[in-house]
Design a protein around this motif. Structure first.
Motif, PDB file in Angstrom:
ATOM      1  N   PHE A 172       1.290  -0.302  -5.821  1.00 43.69           N
ATOM      2  CA  PHE A 172       0.858  -0.709  -4.579  1.00 43.69           C
ATOM      3  C   PHE A 172       1.423  -1.885  -3.842  1.00 43.69           C
ATOM      4  CE2 PHE A 172      -1.409  -2.683  -8.287  1.00 43.69           C
ATOM      5  CZ  PHE A 172      -1.378  -3.972  -8.043  1.00 43.69           C
ATOM      6  N   LYS A 173       1.112  -1.909  -2.633  1.00 44.43           N
ATOM      7  CA  LYS A 173       1.543  -3.238  -2.057  1.00 44.43           C
ATOM      8  C   LYS A 173       0.155  -3.549  -1.291  1.00 44.43           C
ATOM      9  CE  LYS A 173       6.401  -2.481  -1.137  1.00 44.43           C
ATOM     10  NZ  LYS A 173       7.436  -2.072  -0.323  1.00 44.43           N
ATOM     11  N   ASP A 174      -0.165  -5.017  -1.067  1.00 50.76           N
ATOM     12  CA  ASP A 174      -1.186  -5.310  -0.448  1.00 50.76           C
ATOM     13  C   ASP A 174      -1.307  -4.719   1.156  1.00 50.76           C
ATOM     14  OD1 ASP A 174      -2.090  -6.845  -2.454  1.00 50.76           O
ATOM     15  OD2 ASP A 174      -1.333  -8.897  -1.639  1.00 50.76           O
ATOM     16  N   LEU A 179      -6.802  -4.099   6.160  1.00 49.45           N
ATOM     17  CA  LEU A 179      -7.981  -5.039   6.320  1.00 49.45           C
ATOM     18  C   LEU A 179      -8.217  -5.366   7.802  1.00 49.45           C
ATOM     19  CD1 LEU A 179     -10.020  -6.624   4.727  1.00 49.45           C
ATOM     20  CD2 LEU A 179      -8.284  -8.520   4.975  1.00 49.45           C
ATOM     21  N   HIS A 180      -6.983  -5.586   8.584  1.00 51.30           N
ATOM     22  CA  HIS A 180      -7.177  -6.032  10.010  1.00 51.30           C
ATOM     23  C   HIS A 180      -7.720  -4.859  10.853  1.00 51.30           C
ATOM     24  CE1 HIS A 180      -4.977  -7.775  13.471  1.00 51.30           C
ATOM     25  NE2 HIS A 180      -6.100  -7.963  13.878  1.00 51.30           N
ATOM     26  N   HIS A 181      -7.137  -3.373  10.539  1.00 50.98           N
ATOM     27  CA  HIS A 181      -7.649  -2.206  11.068  1.00 50.98           C
ATOM     28  C   HIS A 181      -9.101  -2.161  10.860  1.00 50.98           C
ATOM     29  CE1 HIS A 181      -7.441   1.536  12.896  1.00 50.98           C
ATOM     30  NE2 HIS A 181      -8.102   2.047  11.845  1.00 50.98           N
ATOM     31  N   ALA A 182      -9.704  -2.502   9.746  1.00 49.15           N
ATOM     32  CA  ALA A 182     -11.147  -2.152   9.414  1.00 49.15           C
ATOM     33  C   ALA A 182     -11.982  -3.232  10.147  1.00 49.15           C
ATOM     34  CB  ALA A 182     -11.349  -2.408   7.764  1.00 49.15           C
ATOM     35  N   VAL A 183     -11.429  -4.323  10.465  1.00 47.85           N
ATOM     36  CA  VAL A 183     -12.259  -5.358  11.356  1.00 47.85           C
ATOM     37  C   VAL A 183     -12.127  -4.848  12.785  1.00 47.85           C
ATOM     38  CG1 VAL A 183     -12.346  -7.850  12.045  1.00 47.85           C
ATOM     39  CG2 VAL A 183     -11.730  -7.159   9.653  1.00 47.85           C
ATOM     40  N   THR A 297      -9.768  -3.565  -3.472  1.00 47.76           N
ATOM     41  CA  THR A 297      -9.290  -3.402  -4.872  1.00 47.76           C
ATOM     42  C   THR A 297      -8.088  -2.254  -4.865  1.00 47.76           C
ATOM     43  OG1 THR A 297      -9.743  -2.840  -7.074  1.00 47.76           O
ATOM     44  CG2 THR A 297     -10.803  -1.447  -5.175  1.00 47.76           C
ATOM     45  N   CYS A 298      -7.468  -2.186  -5.839  1.00 51.29           N
ATOM     46  CA  CYS A 298      -6.380  -1.397  -6.011  1.00 51.29           C
ATOM     47  C   CYS A 298      -6.910  -0.187  -6.774  1.00 51.29           C
ATOM     48  CB  CYS A 298      -4.925  -1.682  -6.528  1.00 51.29           C
ATOM     49  SG  CYS A 298      -4.115  -2.714  -5.167  1.00 51.29           S
ATOM     50  N   ARG A 299      -7.967  -0.229  -7.503  1.00 54.09           N
ATOM     51  CA  ARG A 299      -8.758   0.565  -8.361  1.00 54.09           C
ATOM     52  C   ARG A 299      -9.322   1.967  -7.431  1.00 54.09           C
ATOM     53  NH1 ARG A 299     -12.678  -2.510 -12.173  1.00 54.09           N
ATOM     54  NH2 ARG A 299     -13.423  -0.296 -12.453  1.00 54.09           N
ATOM     55  N   SER A 300      -9.418   3.020  -8.120  1.00 53.74           N
ATOM     56  CA  SER A 300      -9.798   4.245  -7.428  1.00 53.74           C
ATOM     57  C   SER A 300     -11.107   4.771  -7.916  1.00 53.74           C
ATOM     58  CB  SER A 300      -8.787   5.372  -7.372  1.00 53.74           C
ATOM     59  OG  SER A 300      -8.422   5.486  -8.883  1.00 53.74           O
ATOM     60  N   ASP A 301     -11.691   4.043  -8.631  1.00 53.33           N
ATOM     61  CA  ASP A 301     -12.937   4.551  -9.062  1.00 53.33           C
ATOM     62  C   ASP A 301     -14.369   4.051  -8.701  1.00 53.33           C
ATOM     63  OD1 ASP A 301     -12.531   1.987 -10.242  1.00 53.33           O
ATOM     64  OD2 ASP A 301     -13.210   2.472 -12.085  1.00 53.33           O
ATOM     65  N   TYR A 302     -14.348   3.426  -7.500  1.00 51.29           N
ATOM     66  CA  TYR A 302     -15.248   2.966  -6.800  1.00 51.29           C
ATOM     67  C   TYR A 302     -15.868   4.219  -5.914  1.00 51.29           C
ATOM     68  CZ  TYR A 302     -14.886  -1.483  -9.037  1.00 51.29           C
ATOM     69  OH  TYR A 302     -14.793  -2.551  -9.829  1.00 51.29           O
ATOM     70  N   PRO A 303     -17.105   4.473  -5.445  1.00 46.63           N
ATOM     71  CA  PRO A 303     -17.460   5.302  -4.529  1.00 46.63           C
ATOM     72  C   PRO A 303     -17.606   4.474  -2.900  1.00 46.63           C
ATOM     73  CG  PRO A 303     -19.448   4.399  -5.450  1.00 46.63           C
ATOM     74  CD  PRO A 303     -18.444   3.745  -6.098  1.00 46.63           C
ATOM     75  N   PHE A 304     -16.657   4.010  -2.636  1.00 49.40           N
ATOM     76  CA  PHE A 304     -16.543   3.267  -1.372  1.00 49.40           C
ATOM     77  C   PHE A 304     -14.988   3.736  -0.707  1.00 49.40           C
ATOM     78  CE2 PHE A 304     -19.616   1.120  -3.583  1.00 49.40           C
ATOM     79  CZ  PHE A 304     -20.723   1.257  -2.732  1.00 49.40           C
ATOM     80  N   GLU A 305     -14.786   3.607   0.415  1.00 45.79           N
ATOM     81  CA  GLU A 305     -13.370   3.577   0.928  1.00 45.79           C
ATOM     82  C   GLU A 305     -12.695   2.055   0.491  1.00 45.79           C
ATOM     83  OE1 GLU A 305     -11.111   3.668   5.181  1.00 45.79           O
ATOM     84  OE2 GLU A 305     -13.250   4.043   5.025  1.00 45.79           O
ATOM     85  N   ASN A 306     -11.585   2.102  -0.062  1.00 51.26           N
ATOM     86  CA  ASN A 306     -10.830   0.953  -0.469  1.00 51.26           C
ATOM     87  C   ASN A 306      -9.849   0.598   0.467  1.00 51.26           C
ATOM     88  OD1 ASN A 306      -9.060   2.845  -1.588  1.00 51.26           O
ATOM     89  ND2 ASN A 306      -8.396   1.475  -3.111  1.00 51.26           N
ATOM     90  N   ILE A 307      -9.664  -0.833   0.386  1.00 46.93           N
ATOM     91  CA  ILE A 307      -8.546  -1.528   1.085  1.00 46.93           C
ATOM     92  C   ILE A 307      -7.782  -2.072  -0.083  1.00 46.93           C
ATOM     93  CG2 ILE A 307      -7.676  -3.103   2.851  1.00 46.93           C
ATOM     94  CD1 ILE A 307     -10.396  -2.611   4.212  1.00 46.93           C
ATOM     95  N   ARG A 308      -6.169  -1.882  -0.260  1.00 47.64           N
ATOM     96  CA  ARG A 308      -5.699  -2.295  -1.297  1.00 47.64           C
ATOM     97  C   ARG A 308      -5.235  -3.659  -0.880  1.00 47.64           C
ATOM     98  NH1 ARG A 308      -1.826   1.869  -4.452  1.00 47.64           N
ATOM     99  NH2 ARG A 308      -3.451   3.417  -5.207  1.00 47.64           N
ATOM    100  N   LEU A 313       0.384  -8.093 -10.051  1.00 44.27           N
ATOM    101  CA  LEU A 313       1.493  -7.343  -9.851  1.00 44.27           C
ATOM    102  C   LEU A 313       1.310  -5.913 -10.335  1.00 44.27           C
ATOM    103  CD1 LEU A 313       4.185  -9.797 -11.487  1.00 44.27           C
ATOM    104  CD2 LEU A 313       3.922  -9.204  -9.003  1.00 44.27           C
ATOM    105  N   ASP A 314       1.897  -4.969  -9.534  1.00 42.34           N
ATOM    106  CA  ASP A 314       1.844  -3.602 -10.017  1.00 42.34           C
ATOM    107  C   ASP A 314       2.921  -2.943 -11.158  1.00 42.34           C
ATOM    108  OD1 ASP A 314       4.442  -3.495  -8.908  1.00 42.34           O
ATOM    109  OD2 ASP A 314       3.646  -1.925  -7.359  1.00 42.34           O
ATOM    110  N   VAL A 315       2.779  -2.201 -11.707  1.00 48.04           N
ATOM    111  CA  VAL A 315       3.806  -1.561 -12.563  1.00 48.04           C
ATOM    112  C   VAL A 315       5.258  -1.830 -12.481  1.00 48.04           C
ATOM    113  CG1 VAL A 315       4.051   0.616 -12.135  1.00 48.04           C
ATOM    114  CG2 VAL A 315       4.042   0.032 -14.729  1.00 48.04           C
ATOM    115  N   ASP A 316       5.564  -1.744 -11.134  1.00 52.10           N
ATOM    116  CA  ASP A 316       7.078  -2.137 -10.773  1.00 52.10           C
ATOM    117  C   ASP A 316       7.397  -3.634 -10.962  1.00 52.10           C
ATOM    118  OD1 ASP A 316       7.782   0.522 -10.852  1.00 52.10           O
ATOM    119  OD2 ASP A 316       7.548   0.348  -8.594  1.00 52.10           O
ATOM    120  N   GLY A 317       6.253  -4.460 -10.318  1.00 45.73           N
ATOM    121  CA  GLY A 317       6.495  -5.917 -10.491  1.00 45.73           C
ATOM    122  C   GLY A 317       6.326  -6.586 -11.762  1.00 45.73           C
TER     123      GLY A 317
END
Length: 369
Positions: A172-174, A179-183, A297-308, A313-317
């Motif tokens: 992932f990348k932040d 986030l800006h678009h959501a607002v 979050t970068c997690r995918s297990d929540y029942p809401f739209e997520n913003i990374r 760090l991710d696995v590459d980082g």
């Protein structure tokens, strides 16, 4: 696993039983100091009683609950940054009785010169670095967002929160634009609730919102508000949520978009009613259909739209961090009991690094009394 290599380097990494016969979280490190004293430093773990042969020092990397500062902060042998101590006191309403330092300083811990480094995970989060009597070095990172300041070492203890190379959510990348678009999408139309961890992510969200130009009030619960006021400069207008209601009043505000954001032309200067709140993720369910809900979050297990938006760090980082630090042995010690520690250790092995996980540590000391 790699016990011989660690011993040859002058370090023993082990675990301790707790009072119920289970295993304490995270690890202990035994070594000899440069003056020949045998010492034990505990890393991100809970306290032992005085009758159970406690360690010489408890190192607290940061104030998240899964690093157990709530317990260690009550020991006079604990060590953490000043910001971490204040965050622990706000979060748990207890007095930190241990020792503190400024992140980036060198601390004298039991006569050992221990350098500290900012890892940009939460306010006050830090890594610990020291050398033993053989001149070999060890680095304990805790969780890491930016490894740029970390030194090379012989032994590395680090995390694998997003260390599973087979899981797409670990890349992932932040998504600041997201986030800006959501607002921008909901400003003046409906309430917006962002789900985020009380400490760390919530403060990062406030900082990003202010940096992108949102000048209106941000509502949050009392603990999150106290932490944000303490650790975010120019946090702006913060409002405490009504404890007995999910409501927060719409208020007129000025929104000046940052020129660096691609959608900036959509919002030059407006005066519109809008309400934004930041709450613990599990509290999002208390808001009705009139509220647009996101989880940061970068997690995918929540029942809401997520913003990374991540403090890790991710696995590459993480892999690049190990490559730059170039340890002779890596111990992946967090998350405790997670399969990701073993998966990241195996990933490091495939990339030519000697590594093993906390779950593979067979050196466990009994509950001594």
């Amino acid at each position: 696993m790699y016990s011989k290599e660690l011993a040859e380097l002058g370090f023993v990494v082990f675990r301790r039983q707790n009072s119920t016969g289970g295993v304490k979280p995270h690890v202990f490190i035994r070594f000899k100091s440069k003056d020949g004293r045998l010492l034990t430093f505990a890393v991100d773990t809970t306290r032992l009683s005085s009758s159970q042969n406690p360690p010489d020092a408890y190192l607290i990397t940061h104030a998240h609950s899964d690093h157990y500062g709530k317990s260690a902060m009550l020991s006079e042998s604990s060590w953490c940054s000043e910001e971490t101590a204040r965050a622990l006191e706000i979060r748990y309403e207890k007095t930190h009785v241990g020792n503190t330092f400024q992140t980036g300083e060198t601390a004298d811990i039991c006569g050992v010169s221990v350098q500290t480094f900012d890892v940009c995970h939460t306010p006050g989060s830090c890594a610990f670095y020291w050398e033993n009597e053989l001149g070999n070095s060890i680095l304990v990172t805790g969780d890491v967002k930016d490894a740029g300041a970390l030194p090379k070492c012989d032994v590395l203890l680090t995390e694998a929160s997003y260390g599973d190379p087979s899981d797409l959510s670990c890349y992932f990348k932040d998504d600041i634009d997201g986030l800006h678009h959501a607002v921008l999408s909901h400003v003046g139309k409906r309430k917006i609730a962002f789900g985020a961890y009380e400490f760390g992510k919530s403060q990062k969200a406030v900082f990003v919102l202010r940096e992108m130009g949102y000048n209106g009030p941000i509502a949050m619960n009392g603990k999150t508000l106290s932490l944000t006021e303490k650790f975010v400069r120019n946090a702006g207008d913060l409002v405490e949520l009504d404890k007995n209601s999910d409501s927060f009043n719409a208020t007129s505000f000025s929104f000046f978009s940052a020129q660096s954001v691609s959608s900036a032309e959509v919002c030059t200067k407006t005066e519109q009613p809008c309400s934004i709140c930041i709450v613990p993720i599990n509290d999002l369910v208390s808001f009705g259909a009139d509220t647009q809900k996101y989880v940061l979050t970068c997690r995918s297990d929540y029942p809401f739209e997520n913003i990374r938006l991540s403090d890790h760090l991710d696995v590459d980082g993480l892999t690049e961090m190990v490559r730059q630090i170039s340890p002779k042995v890596t111990v992946v010690y967090h998350p405790n009991k997670s399969p990701r520690t073993e998966k990241f250790a195996r990933h490091l092995e495939k990339n030519g690094f000697k590594a093993f996980s906390i779950n593979q540590i067979q050196n466990i000391i009994g509950n001594q009394k």
